[in-house]
Scaffold this active site. Structure first.
Site, short mmCIF file in Angstrom:
data_model
loop_
_atom_site.label_atom_id
_atom_site.label_comp_id
_atom_site.label_asym_id
_atom_site.label_seq_id
_atom_site.Cartn_x
_atom_site.Cartn_y
_atom_site.Cartn_z
N ASP A 1 58.32 30.21 21.19
CA ASP A 1 58.21 29.43 20.04
C ASP A 1 57.11 30.33 19.61
O ASP A 1 56.41 30.81 20.93
CB ASP A 1 57.99 28.29 19.87
N ASP B 1 53.84 29.79 17.08
CA ASP B 1 52.65 29.27 16.23
C ASP B 1 53.07 27.60 17.18
O ASP B 1 53.50 27.20 17.38
CB ASP B 1 53.32 28.61 14.97
N GLU C 1 49.29 27.15 13.32
CA GLU C 1 50.43 27.29 12.45
C GLU C 1 50.33 28.05 11.44
O GLU C 1 48.59 28.24 10.61
CB GLU C 1 50.47 26.13 11.57
N ARG D 1 56.66 24.78 1.40
CA ARG D 1 55.33 24.96 2.21
C ARG D 1 55.33 26.97 1.23
O ARG D 1 54.17 27.76 1.15
CB ARG D 1 54.97 25.32 3.44
N SER E 1 60.75 32.29 16.03
CA SER E 1 59.89 32.18 15.13
C SER E 1 60.41 30.54 13.71
O SER E 1 61.19 31.71 13.25
CB SER E 1 58.78 32.55 15.55
N GLY E 2 59.79 30.11 13.71
CA GLY E 2 60.05 29.91 11.99
C GLY E 2 58.68 30.72 11.43
O GLY E 2 58.97 30.09 10.16
N LYS F 1 66.89 29.38 16.25
CA LYS F 1 66.17 29.93 17.16
C LYS F 1 67.70 29.44 18.69
O LYS F 1 67.75 30.59 19.46
CB LYS F 1 65.15 29.36 17.30
N ASP G 1 56.88 24.09 21.45
CA ASP G 1 56.08 22.88 21.14
C ASP G 1 56.29 21.61 19.87
O ASP G 1 56.13 20.95 19.71
CB ASP G 1 54.48 23.24 20.61
N ASN H 1 61.91 21.78 16.19
CA ASN H 1 62.83 22.91 15.53
C ASN H 1 62.49 23.56 17.17
O ASN H 1 64.01 24.90 16.67
CB ASN H 1 62.17 23.89 14.75
#
Length: 234
Positions: free
Chosen positions: A28, A30, A37, A74, A118-119, A167, A190, A193
């Site tokens: 991941d 962030d 983030e 967001r 990554s999201g 992912k 972390d 997700n």
């Protein structure tokens, strides 16, 4: 079981493992590979950090039923953020987390391929990929018009949003493309997700993670840098 070294908790296996027995490590970005983030810092540029970070925190703790919609929500709040402001986040706020470069180098030296899922957004994952010589990335594309964000994301050939399911799918697809089994992959994250890909990998690693992720991971690094993983992978 608690490893004799403080801040490192192991469960479900007996250390040490051989790093060379693994062929792929997926990260991941962030709050795992990097210290921020990105979406929260971008929101700061338009005075909406508090509003966005509340949603981010809930999503990372697994308290959001629809991750994709929470991300769209967001991103809508980012409308008007300029590319120049994004560049300032990249250059002034984004740093690699302690031990990130050392862990990636050790894995590459041992012959592992590297994957960043990554999201977050390609604007940042592309820079991290270049900095660490990562082999493959998957993340989201922000729509830009006249040098500023529109508040929307751009669909990609593989789908709309890189969420937890994507992912996991990318991890499994990369294993298949490499001709390896998922048991030969390491997944490190972390947030909630990250749990789908961590559950699919042979070794799951939580870094300074949310409670649900720490409790699930085979390795939880609660103190120190990412390279503490090398204490259990020789």
């Amino acid at each position: 079981m608690t490893f004799p070294s403080p801040g490192l908790v192991l469960q479900g296996f007996t250390p040490p493992l051989r790093l060379a027995d693994f062929k792929l490590i997926a990260f991941d970005m962030d709050s795992t590979l990097i210290n921020i983030e990105c979406i929260d810092e971008m929101a700061d540029a338009v005075g909406r950090k508090a509003e966005v970070s509340v949603i981010t925190e809930a999503a990372m703790r697994g308290e959001v039923a629809d991750y994709k919609e929470s991300l769209r929500q967001r991103v809508r709040l980012l409308a008007g953020v300029t590319v120049e402001q994004m560049r300032k986040v990249l250059n002034q706020r984004l740093q690699l987390n302690p031990g990130a470069a050392a862990l990636v180098r050790a894995c590459q030296t041992a012959g592992l391929k590297t994957l960043l899922v990554s999201g977050g957004f390609t604007f940042f994952t592309d820079a991290v990929r270049e900095r660490l010589s990562i082999d493959w990335t998957r993340s989201n594309v922000l729509e830009v018009t006249d040098g500023a964000l529109t508040g929307r994301m751009v669909d990609q050939p593989w789908g709309d949003i890189c969420d937890g399911d994507e992912k996991r799918r990318m991890l499994l697809q990369t294993c298949a493309d490499m001709g390896i089994v998922p048991a030969q992959a390491i997944a490190m994250g972390d947030g909630a997700n990250d749990l789908p890909m961590m559950g699919a990998a042979g070794l799951s690693v939580a870094y300074q993670a949310k409670p649900a992720v720490r409790e699930t991971a085979m390795v939880a690094i609660n103190e120190g840098g990412l390279d503490r993983l090398l204490e259990v992978l020789r």
